[in-house]
Enzyme design. Structure first.
Site, PDB file in Angstrom:
ATOM      1  N   HIS A  20       0.834  -1.195   0.000  1.00  0.00           N
ATOM      2  CA  HIS A  20       0.000   0.000   0.000  1.00  0.00           C
ATOM      3  C   HIS A  20       0.875   1.254   0.000  1.00  0.00           C
ATOM      4  O   HIS A  20       1.819   1.369   0.761  1.00  0.00           O
ATOM      5  CB  HIS A  20      -0.914  -0.011   1.221  1.00  0.00           C
ATOM      6  CG  HIS A  20      -1.854   1.142   1.275  1.00  0.00           C
ATOM      7  ND1 HIS A  20      -2.167   1.782   2.440  1.00  0.00           N
ATOM      8  CD2 HIS A  20      -2.540   1.780   0.291  1.00  0.00           C
ATOM      9  CE1 HIS A  20      -3.012   2.764   2.191  1.00  0.00           C
ATOM     10  NE2 HIS A  20      -3.255   2.781   0.895  1.00  0.00           N
ATOM     11  N   ASP A  28       7.314   6.151 -21.255  1.00  0.00           N
ATOM     12  CA  ASP A  28       7.542   6.013 -22.692  1.00  0.00           C
ATOM     13  C   ASP A  28       8.979   5.562 -22.942  1.00  0.00           C
ATOM     14  O   ASP A  28       9.775   5.416 -22.007  1.00  0.00           O
ATOM     15  CB  ASP A  28       7.192   7.304 -23.424  1.00  0.00           C
ATOM     16  CG  ASP A  28       7.995   8.518 -22.966  1.00  0.00           C
ATOM     17  OD1 ASP A  28       9.165   8.370 -22.563  1.00  0.00           O
ATOM     18  OD2 ASP A  28       7.451   9.635 -23.026  1.00  0.00           O
ATOM     19  N   HIS A  98       7.266  18.223 -15.797  1.00  0.00           N
ATOM     20  CA  HIS A  98       7.891  16.952 -16.173  1.00  0.00           C
ATOM     21  C   HIS A  98       9.203  16.733 -15.422  1.00  0.00           C
ATOM     22  O   HIS A  98       9.510  15.607 -15.012  1.00  0.00           O
ATOM     23  CB  HIS A  98       8.125  16.924 -17.688  1.00  0.00           C
ATOM     24  CG  HIS A  98       8.546  15.595 -18.197  1.00  0.00           C
ATOM     25  ND1 HIS A  98       9.853  15.312 -18.518  1.00  0.00           N
ATOM     26  CD2 HIS A  98       7.851  14.457 -18.425  1.00  0.00           C
ATOM     27  CE1 HIS A  98       9.937  14.056 -18.937  1.00  0.00           C
ATOM     28  NE2 HIS A  98       8.734  13.526 -18.891  1.00  0.00           N
ATOM     29  N   ALA A 121       4.356  10.658 -22.303  1.00  0.00           N
ATOM     30  CA  ALA A 121       3.553   9.456 -22.011  1.00  0.00           C
ATOM     31  C   ALA A 121       4.162   8.737 -20.815  1.00  0.00           C
ATOM     32  O   ALA A 121       4.770   7.675 -20.928  1.00  0.00           O
ATOM     33  CB  ALA A 121       3.491   8.548 -23.237  1.00  0.00           C
ATOM     34  N   ASN A 122       3.993   9.363 -19.646  1.00  0.00           N
ATOM     35  CA  ASN A 122       4.568   8.851 -18.411  1.00  0.00           C
ATOM     36  C   ASN A 122       3.580   9.087 -17.277  1.00  0.00           C
ATOM     37  O   ASN A 122       2.933  10.136 -17.217  1.00  0.00           O
ATOM     38  CB  ASN A 122       5.878   9.566 -18.072  1.00  0.00           C
ATOM     39  CG  ASN A 122       6.862   9.538 -19.216  1.00  0.00           C
ATOM     40  OD1 ASN A 122       7.409   8.507 -19.537  1.00  0.00           O
ATOM     41  ND2 ASN A 122       7.086  10.693 -19.842  1.00  0.00           N
TER      42      ASN A 122
END
Length: 131
Positions: A20, A28, A98, A121-122
């Site tokens: 947890h 990407d 980013h 794309a992360n």
């Protein structure tokens, strides 16, 4: 032999071992993975497998309670942003630059590299509990 779902043994091991609130990255092909973070490299060639294919398969196996995404995704990869919102309805999230997402990836339990070659794309996913 496993019949359905993710067949990649190392990936299934990492998912099954999640506790947890532990985090992991789906990235990407160009996302730098910090030294010391185990990499499950699924990239076969440009675009294969896609980020969304990997995300969907992982979400079928994993409870996610929170996710982190780059601010740039909303403007420069709208289809990915839309897909995240569609497959993670009601799951809280945080957007950050980013560069900050890359820093946060240092604390991930593991990282999955896809063959995706579209911008930003992360995502970093935080494991939830199923009870």
């Amino acid at each position: 032999m496993k019949k359905n779902g993710i067949m990649h043994a190392e990936l299934m091991h990492q998912i099954a071992a999640l506790g947890h609130m532990e985090t992991f990255l789906i990235g990407d092909a160009g996302m730098p993975i910090p030294k010391g973070v185990p990499i499950i490299d699924l990239a076969l060639c440009r675009g294969i497998p896609s980020f969304t294919d990997v995300l969907d398969a992982v979400l079928a196996e994993t409870k996610v309670e929170f996710y982190y995404v780059a601010e740039e995704t909303a403007q420069q990869n709208k289809s990915l942003q839309s897909h995240l919102e569609q497959v993670l309805p009601g799951v809280p999230s945080e957007s950050m630059p980013h560069s900050q997402l890359k820093e946060l990836s240092r604390s991930c339990k593991f990282a999955i590299r896809t063959g995706e070659c579209s911008s930003f794309a992360n995502v970093i996913l935080r494991a939830g509990v199923t009870f």
